[in-house]
Design a protein around this motif. Structure first.
Motif, PDB file in Angstrom:
ATOM      1  N   VAL A 215       3.936   3.840   9.242  1.00 23.27           N
ATOM      2  CA  VAL A 215       4.481   4.336   8.281  1.00 23.27           C
ATOM      3  C   VAL A 215       6.035   4.840   8.135  1.00 23.27           C
TER       4      VAL A 215
ATOM      5  N   GLN B 250       0.688  -1.609   0.081  1.00 27.09           N
ATOM      6  CA  GLN B 250      -0.343  -0.422  -0.012  1.00 27.09           C
ATOM      7  C   GLN B 250       1.116   0.996  -0.431  1.00 27.09           C
ATOM      8  N   TYR B 251       2.001   1.217   0.983  1.00 28.84           N
ATOM      9  CA  TYR B 251       2.862   3.016   0.826  1.00 28.84           C
ATOM     10  C   TYR B 251       3.950   2.518   0.359  1.00 28.84           C
TER      11      TYR B 251
ATOM     12  N   LYS C 118       9.077   2.655   2.489  1.00 28.72           N
ATOM     13  CA  LYS C 118       8.492   3.182   3.482  1.00 28.72           C
ATOM     14  C   LYS C 118       8.060   2.964   5.138  1.00 28.72           C
TER      15      LYS C 118
END
Length: 463
Positions: free
Chosen positions: A398, A365-366, A370
């Motif tokens: 994150v 997702q990130y 990250k």
């Protein structure tokens, strides 16, 4: 009532399980009139065939293990065996008390009419039960789930059983094969091993509890090896044959496993067949009711909650969805439920508990660069040493941002998932949680210690 054969309500709910009765109770609080229809017992799968009875068995299993291991704590005790009649009496007593309490709650709500019987959607806002029609200005579909099998695998309730049958066994089998290494499978395997059963889990996926973070899965597998619970992962089921003494299961590669019983624990399917949903325009996908994020089906004023909606099949998800829809109908515009923010617990020995994203999902997702993780070993936690449990708390965050996943393994870690849920849902930063005071000695400290370390100021651990 408009006529003897018809009645009109603000909401008609088809199904009295976790999602259905939660919706009914919240709607009644909001002064909405409700017809709650249930063909079985109020409380549904969770209360009668799922969460509650299985956790009662798991507690009995914990007592058996504690008795066996008592001498290491300086207490001399001897385990004489497992009396399944008494175990079932204890389990059924817990269920009966909760059932009576729930009946009292629903029966005492002046705005709820409980209807016993099998309902069917016969109009876009009409449910029929035994020839009588209940019209709802709004309809909530909450018909729950059933224990699935596989094509060509016939459950007979004796040698080849589902979790429903396993909950009423009147004996401790000498050996068992558990087909499925998800939550239901590993929980029953854990219980049976504690009761003295020779257990083998067969799982088609490459690891046990594959929906969890990979490190959690690996930790459970290590613990199961130590407990001598056999498991074969990446091994799809091929066939089962009955033998003189039980069953013989063939898995990929021609390998066979024999045992007294085969527990089919391959998940639960949605109870939607024959209920008139599709005929009224409700869209289904493999039997599941498709909804938007506000749980609307696409048919005006028809909603769906619980196990029939794709996603986690958890009672507390059903509760929250039921509350959400009741408030939505009442015009309160509740916040959309974040599926990743729903806590997940596997009540095996050891327990697994998590909320938020796995490390793999967070990287997807990130972006992998990250994401930062930190593992706090329970070996550094005083209460865990007292309990003689091993495991960890793993944080996924994150970079320069909030914690987006919490994953825990160890005895009783399910009791810590409440704070983990707040950390995820409030998008907390490690430094913010590090300021909170966690009582000593508790396992809850492990969450605090992990955040201290991730904030760059570890106390009993290395950063």
């Amino acid at each position: 009532m408009s006529e003897p054969n018809e009645a009109t309500f603000d909401i008609v709910i088809l199904g009295g399980g976790s999602g259905g009765y939660a919706a009914a109770l919240r709607a009644a609080q909001l002064d909405l009139s409700v017809a709650l229809i249930e063909k079985g017992k109020l409380g549904g799968t969770c209360l009668h065939n799922g969460c509650i009875p299985t956790k009662a068995l798991l507690h009995a299993a914990e007592i058996a293990d504690q008795t066996r291991e008592s001498e290491q704590f300086g207490v001399k005790a001897e385990l004489h065996g497992i009396d399944m009649t008494a175990v079932n009496s204890y389990k059924d007593g817990v269920v009966a008390r909760l059932y009576k309490g729930l009946q009292g709650l629903v029966g005492g709500a002046k705005n709820i009419t409980f209807v016993a019987g099998a309902g069917k959607l016969v109009g876009k806002n009409v449910v029929e039960v035994d020839g009588k029609r209940y019209t709802g200005r709004n309809i909530i579909l909450a018909s729950g789930s059933y224990a699935k099998s596989l094509p060509g695998l016939e459950v007979d309730g004796e040698r080849i059983i589902t979790s429903d049958h396993a909950l009423t066994l009147d004996r401790v089998p000498a050996s068992a094969i558990v087909l499925g290494g998800g939550v239901i499978g590993v929980e029953f395997a854990s219980v049976w091993k504690s009761f003295g059963v020779d257990v083998t889990i067969v799982e088609a996926l490459p690891r046990l509890v594959a929906a969890e973070d990979e490190e959690s899965s690996k930790a459970l597998e290590r613990a199961f090896r130590k407990r001598k619970i056999n498991f074969k992962v990446g091994k799809p089921f091929e066939k089962v044959e009955k033998t003189d003494n039980g069953v013989k299961v063939t898995i990929s590669g021609g390998e066979t496993v024999e045992a007294e019983l085969l527990l089919v624990a391959v998940g639960r399917g949605p109870n939607t067949a024959g209920l008139g949903y599709e005929e009224q325009g409700v869209k289904l996908d493999r039997g599941y009711v498709l909804t938007d994020e506000r749980l609307r089906t696409g048919v005006p004023n028809v909603y769906a909650v619980g196990d029939i909606v794709p996603g986690l099949q958890l009672a507390h998800r059903g509760f929250q969805q039921g509350i959400f829809v009741a408030e939505e109908i009442a015009g309160q515009n509740p916040a959309v439920i974040d599926e990743a923010g729903i806590p997940r617990v596997t009540y095996s020995d050891p327990e697994l508990a998590s909320v938020g994203l796995t490390e793999a999902k967070a990287k997807e997702q990130y972006g992998a660069d990250k994401i930062k993780t930190y593992n706090y070993n329970l070996g550094g936690n005083g209460k865990s040493q007292i309990l003689k449990t091993t495991g960890f708390v793993k944080l996924v965050r994150v970079e320069d941002g909030p914690v987006v996943g919490v994953h825990m393994v160890g005895a009783r870690v399910g009791e810590q998932v409440g704070e983990a849920q707040l950390i995820y849902n409030w998008e907390a930063y490690p430094a913010e949680v590090a300021q909170l005071v966690h009582a000593h000695p508790t396992q809850n400290e492990a969450l605090g210690e992990a955040h201290l370390a991730l904030a760059g100021k570890p106390l009993h651990a290395h950063a």
